[in-house]
Design a protein around this motif. Structure first.
Motif, PDB file in Angstrom:
ATOM      1  N   SER A 118       0.890   4.142  -2.854  1.00 24.93           N
ATOM      2  CA  SER A 118       0.713   5.547  -2.501  1.00 24.93           C
ATOM      3  C   SER A 118       1.872   6.394  -3.009  1.00 24.93           C
ATOM      4  N   THR A 126       2.172   7.657   4.057  1.00 22.12           N
ATOM      5  CA  THR A 126       1.556   7.939   2.770  1.00 22.12           C
ATOM      6  C   THR A 126       2.620   8.427   1.786  1.00 22.12           C
ATOM      7  N   SER A 171       0.831  -1.208   0.000  1.00 25.40           N
ATOM      8  CA  SER A 171       0.000   0.000   0.000  1.00 25.40           C
ATOM      9  C   SER A 171       0.865   1.258   0.000  1.00 25.40           C
ATOM     10  N   ASP A 217      -6.512   0.479   1.606  1.00 26.27           N
ATOM     11  CA  ASP A 217      -5.713  -0.427   0.780  1.00 26.27           C
ATOM     12  C   ASP A 217      -5.028  -1.490   1.636  1.00 26.27           C
ATOM     13  N   ILE A 242      -4.697   4.862   2.007  1.00 26.92           N
ATOM     14  CA  ILE A 242      -3.626   3.940   2.381  1.00 26.92           C
ATOM     15  C   ILE A 242      -4.096   2.948   3.441  1.00 26.92           C
TER      16      ILE A 242
END
Length: 726
Positions: free
Chosen positions: A139, A223, A135, A602, A599
């Protein structure tokens, strides 16, 4: 031209750096912080002295006053930090905060230097780690960092089954088009120096390829926007050695986790802003969720061995504070990006796991005692080291002060009760003794809870709406989290004192794998052994005080009450079902739960995907698949070296281990022997060939059972894929 007008004529980033590095303003900041800290502390000491000198100060009371003088500044330090943090929040943020450097920065992400994202792991939940890694890669790609970041999974796992789960999950991750060529996996054969050794190994092998390194823990998430901002900040401040973010707690499932999640969301902005006010470019380093400039880190942050091999000697356990001190010593800065969004971590699922983690941190921080006297360290670095030590060592001092104060009150009570008639004693209590006593107590409570009071005001009037929580729900959530802190603080004081005692007895702590999953539950017997003894002491002390010294009974009730309730509270808050109940009622909510967060969503989705993919690899099945499953066998052996030379004795030894595995199953081998087999390419190849050529009806029942499970799982997967295709 004045410095103010000069600063206003500069571009914003240059003006921010000029003000941040202005030694005169930096000195004023620290003098102001120390001045407020001193005033709060001195007034507390004055009230304590006034209380103790009512009947003259005895040697015991002098000792009590000395302990008070050592401990009250720690309370005042927290209050002062909160006060300055609230001031910065009211003014709209600290003008020198480092995040201001990228407010209008338009640097193309493709022009940024190569950066490594490293995740050291040790026997972690493989599905969660791999899901978080993927993830974060997704991102990072969305903000244009797809070609700039390389991700490294650095394994120190000692459990063979978990090791093979890591390899199987990585084989799936690395085959995906969007991750191919951007993610790497390394399993160390010898776990030298734990996490710090793992990072050092990475630096030796790949450090010169990258300008920066983003360090994460197994439960960390950043992120893409946060990673982009960290790299941009490093580019904007050429002498920045480390930039530390403040991670928010996420994915709280048990009630204990949800309370911690809400408490940190509420308190971190105030405390972060206050800490930055006096630290500026001399901030902390927590070893994760931070970016490091690799060249000076490799040159100056090699960790020395400590004198002796006891509990506070040998290899350094907590490396982060020492590394920050060493990089400051080398002339680089350490920044605290307290308001940078997109940094997350998880927390232990229950009180027992939290205490086990604190036990490791306690001994690690106590090792830093040696560095208080190292030449060349900055004063700010020594303060960070001292605060880290006192965060645990102060528990013993608080316990001693409570005992000394209790004996002082008993002595005063007995003296006045015997030296005066009852009417005079009552009058004396009401006119002099109790007002001074309660005044001291009220001031101490005010200073102790000042950070919570200011955080509550900040949350209620300025930040509540961002969490999507109503006024009543917010107030109720705050008071439940507050009640937890009141109940658990006395228990933590006793346990920290026990940790110190164990360290003084030279009992060294081993840093094992951490449990992050609340679904496993809490070991109630282990919790009872830890928390119930103090409950029995609390009952005995409370009954005795209620009969003979009622004033002390009520004064110590928050402490003895915490001892009595800590076990039952710990059991109750360890439940994931309780956490879900509170969440459904709209309590203890944070913005990460009420707003869309790609995020996190995910990670949740990918965790389920990897969990299904790794199904059937637990309890010995992983090592079986390393021999039986052609794809896993090929992937695993492709990462092993073929020995050019092998002595006859070693070959005979390895063949003996393989024979034992064939005839008696893996239970005939210990973990070290099983790992030796998994590291040996020749022996593993022979086992793979034997498995597919041998008559398994004559083999050990372990092989037959595992093969039956393997075939069943393959057929199930084929049927499921057929139905999905239909």
């Amino acid at each position: 031209m004045s410095s103010e007008s000069f600063s206003s004529s500069l571009p914003a980033p240059e003006a921010i750096l000029k003000e941040a590095f202005d030694s005169r303003k930096f000195t004023y900041r620290r003098l102001g912080f120390v001045g407020v800290l001193g005033l709060l502390s001195l007034f507390g000491v004055y009230l304590e002295y006034r209380f103790l000198q009512i009947n003259g100060i005895s040697p015991l009371e002098w000792a009590t006053l000395l302990l008070f003088c050592m401990l009250f500044p720690l309370l005042a330090f927290g209050a002062t930090t909160a006060i300055f943090g609230a001031m910065q929040r009211v003014r709209g943020g600290d003008p020198t905060r480092i995040s201001g450097l990228i407010a209008d920065q338009k640097t193309d992400p493709k022009d940024l230097p190569p950066t490594a994202v490293v995740i050291p792991i040790h026997c972690e939940d493989v599905a969660r780690v791999t899901a978080g890694l993927e993830s974060m890669m997704k991102s990072a790609g969305l903000v244009g960092l797809g070609k700039n970041l390389d991700f490294f999974l650095l394994s120190d796992t000692t459990d063979p089954d978990v090791w093979l789960q890591e390899e199987k999950a990585f084989s799936k991750l690395s085959r995906k088009p969007e991750t191919k060529g951007r993610v790497y996996y390394r399993k160390r054969r010898i776990n030298l120096n734990k996490k710090s050794g793992n990072i050092a190994d990475f630096c030796r092998r790949w450090g010169r390829r990258y300008r920066y390194m983003i360090v994460l823990d197994a439960d960390s998430l950043l992120t893409g926007e946060c990673m982009l901002n960290l790299v941009r900040l490093m580019e904007a401040v050429p002498n920045a050695g480390i930039i530390q973010t403040v991670p928010k707690i996420i994915r709280g499932r048990s009630l204990f986790q949800r309370l911690a999640q809400f408490g940190t969301w509420l308190g971190n902005p105030i405390f972060g802003a206050g800490s930055y006010y006096w630290q500026v470019f001399s901030g902390p380093f927590w070893g994760h969720n931070a970016i490091v400039r690799l060249k000076p880190f490799m040159e100056h942050c090699g960790l020395p061995g400590l004198p002796g091999e006891g509990a506070i000697g040998g290899k350094i356990l907590s490396h982060d504070t020492v590394e920050a001190a060493l990089i400051r010593k080398a002339g680089y800065t350490v920044w605290f990006a307290y308001d940078l969004e997109g940094s997350y971590e998880e927390c232990p699922p229950n009180v027992l796991e939290s205490l086990q983690r604190d036990n490791r941190w306690c001994q690690g921080n106590l090792q830093h005692f040696w560095f208080l006297f190292v030449g060349g360290l900055r004063i700010s670095s020594r303060i960070h080291i001292l605060l880290g030590i006192l965060s645990y060592a102060s528990s013993l001092l608080w316990a001693l002060m409570l005992i000394a104060t209790s004996f002082t009150v008993m002595a005063d009570t007995d003296y006045y009760r015997l030296a005066s008639v009852p009417e005079e004693w009552v009058k004396f209590q009401e006119s002099l003794y109790l007002p001074v006593f309660y005044g001291l107590q009220a001031y101490t409570i005010l200073i102790l809870f000042m950070p919570r009071i200011l955080s509550f005001i900040d949350g209620l009037f300025f930040r509540r709406r961002e969490s999507g929580i109503g006024v009543f729900s917010f107030i109720l959530s705050f008071f439940v989290e507050f009640i937890q802190s009141v109940i658990l603080a006395p228990a933590y004081m006793v346990q920290y004192t026990r940790f110190l005692w164990m360290t003084f007895l030279n009992r060294k702590i081993e840093w094992g794998p951490q449990n992050r999953d609340p679904a496993r539950g809490m070991d109630k017997m282990a919790a009872a052994r830890v928390l119930l003894p103090q409950a029995f002491y609390g009952i005995g002390i409370s009954v005795w005080l209620f009969v003979y010294y009622p004033i002390l009974f009520y004064w110590l009730l928050p402490i003895t009450g915490g001892w009595l309730l800590s076990y039952f509270w710990s059991v109750w808050t360890s439940s994931p079902s309780q956490g879900e109940v509170w969440k459904k009622k709209g309590l203890l909510l944070t913005p990460e739960e009420t707003k869309d967060n790609p995020i996190l969503s995910d990670t949740e989705k990918l965790e389920k995907e990897y969990s299904n993919f790794l199904k059937g690899m637990e309890a010995g099945s992983g090592v079986f698949l390393s021999v039986a499953d052609p794809m896993l066998f090929r992937f695993h052996t492709s990462r092993l070296r073929t020995r050019k030379r092998e002595s006859v004795a070693r070959q005979k030894y390895m063949d003996g281990l393989a024979l034992s595995w064939k005839e008696e199953g893996p239970d005939s081998l210990n973990r070290k022997e099983l790992s030796r087999l998994l590291w040996d390419k020749r022996t593993l190849t022979d086992l793979h060939r034997w498995f597919w050529e041998a008559d398994l009806t004559q083999a050990h029942f372990w092989w037959k059972e595992r093969f039956l499970e393997y075939q069943t799982r393959l057929r199930t997967e084929q049927i499921e894929s057929w139905f999905q295709g239909k």
